[in-house]
Design a protein around this motif. Structure first.
Motif, PDB file in Angstrom:
ATOM      1  N   LEU A   4       0.853  -1.182   0.000  1.00 12.46           N
ATOM      2  CA  LEU A   4       0.000   0.000   0.000  1.00 12.46           C
ATOM      3  C   LEU A   4       0.889   1.232   0.000  1.00 12.46           C
ATOM      4  O   LEU A   4       1.746   1.384   0.868  1.00 12.46           O
ATOM      5  N   GLN A   5       0.689   2.087  -0.996  1.00 10.40           N
ATOM      6  CA  GLN A   5       1.525   3.270  -1.130  1.00 10.40           C
ATOM      7  C   GLN A   5       0.655   4.430  -1.583  1.00 10.40           C
ATOM      8  O   GLN A   5      -0.071   4.322  -2.568  1.00 10.40           O
ATOM      9  N   SER A   6       0.717   5.552  -0.870  1.00 10.76           N
ATOM     10  CA  SER A   6      -0.039   6.735  -1.267  1.00 10.76           C
ATOM     11  C   SER A   6       0.548   7.310  -2.542  1.00 10.76           C
ATOM     12  O   SER A   6       1.773   7.385  -2.693  1.00 10.76           O
ATOM     13  N   LEU A   7      -0.302   7.739  -3.453  1.00 10.42           N
ATOM     14  CA  LEU A   7       0.174   8.352  -4.687  1.00 10.42           C
ATOM     15  C   LEU A   7       0.687   9.765  -4.438  1.00 10.42           C
ATOM     16  O   LEU A   7       1.499  10.272  -5.202  1.00 10.42           O
ATOM     17  N   ASP A   8       0.194  10.404  -3.371  1.00 12.73           N
ATOM     18  CA  ASP A   8       0.648  11.745  -3.001  1.00 12.73           C
ATOM     19  C   ASP A   8       1.354  11.647  -1.651  1.00 12.73           C
ATOM     20  O   ASP A   8       0.708  11.692  -0.605  1.00 12.73           O
ATOM     21  N   PRO A   9       2.677  11.497  -1.643  1.00 12.06           N
ATOM     22  CA  PRO A   9       3.383  11.303  -0.380  1.00 12.06           C
ATOM     23  C   PRO A   9       3.278  12.494   0.568  1.00 12.06           C
ATOM     24  O   PRO A   9       3.454  12.349   1.770  1.00 12.06           O
ATOM     25  N   SER A  10       2.969  13.691   0.057  1.00  9.29           N
ATOM     26  CA  SER A  10       2.858  14.855   0.938  1.00  9.29           C
ATOM     27  C   SER A  10       1.558  14.855   1.732  1.00  9.29           C
ATOM     28  O   SER A  10       1.467  15.510   2.768  1.00  9.29           O
ATOM     29  N   THR A  11       0.540  14.140   1.258  1.00  5.65           N
ATOM     30  CA  THR A  11      -0.731  14.027   1.973  1.00  5.65           C
ATOM     31  C   THR A  11      -1.206  12.588   1.844  1.00  5.65           C
ATOM     32  O   THR A  11      -1.905  12.236   0.889  1.00  5.65           O
ATOM     33  N   PRO A  12      -0.821  11.743   2.792  1.00  9.87           N
ATOM     34  CA  PRO A  12      -1.178  10.323   2.706  1.00  9.87           C
ATOM     35  C   PRO A  12      -2.684  10.096   2.624  1.00  9.87           C
ATOM     36  O   PRO A  12      -3.491  10.899   3.106  1.00  9.87           O
ATOM     37  N   MET A  13      -3.052   8.985   2.014  1.00 15.49           N
ATOM     38  CA  MET A  13      -4.449   8.624   1.796  1.00 15.49           C
ATOM     39  C   MET A  13      -5.262   8.677   3.089  1.00 15.49           C
ATOM     40  O   MET A  13      -6.356   9.232   3.130  1.00 15.49           O
ATOM     41  N   PHE A  14      -4.736   8.105   4.170  1.00 14.67           N
ATOM     42  CA  PHE A  14      -5.523   8.042   5.403  1.00 14.67           C
ATOM     43  C   PHE A  14      -5.714   9.422   6.022  1.00 14.67           C
ATOM     44  O   PHE A  14      -6.734   9.678   6.655  1.00 14.67           O
ATOM     45  N   ALA A  15      -4.785  10.344   5.814  1.00 20.43           N
ATOM     46  CA  ALA A  15      -4.974  11.719   6.269  1.00 20.43           C
ATOM     47  C   ALA A  15      -6.114  12.369   5.494  1.00 20.43           C
ATOM     48  O   ALA A  15      -6.909  13.128   6.053  1.00 20.43           O
TER      49      ALA A  15
END
Length: 77
Positions: A4-15
């Motif tokens: 599982l990897q967020s596509l936008d590392p500056s604003t993670p999916m769970f945030a």
């Protein structure tokens, strides 16, 4: 093994999920080797069934790359 990897590392999916802004659209991608493709879809359907039972969930939609692509993309609201 799935990663599982967020596509936008500056604003993670769970945030992003914590924001109370109304409906959101989730897009996630999977690269599924040919030898595992047949087993993947039943697992995806089972997970989609679970998500459909969650409050506020609207619908999932899975898309497959063309030609001989191993890419699948889920778009859910």
């Amino acid at each position: 093994m799935a990663k599982l990897q967020s596509l936008d590392p500056s604003t993670p999916m769970f945030a992003q999920f914590e924001e109370k802004t109304g409906p959101i659209t989730l897009a996630n991608t999977f690269v599924v080797p040919k030898e595992r493709a047949e087993a993947f879809l039943p697992l995806f359907r089972r997970q989609a069934g679970f998500m459909k039972a969650q409050p506020g969930f609207v619908a999932p939609q899975i898309h497959k790359g063309t030609a001989d692509s191993q890419l699948l993309m889920n778009v859910a609201v």
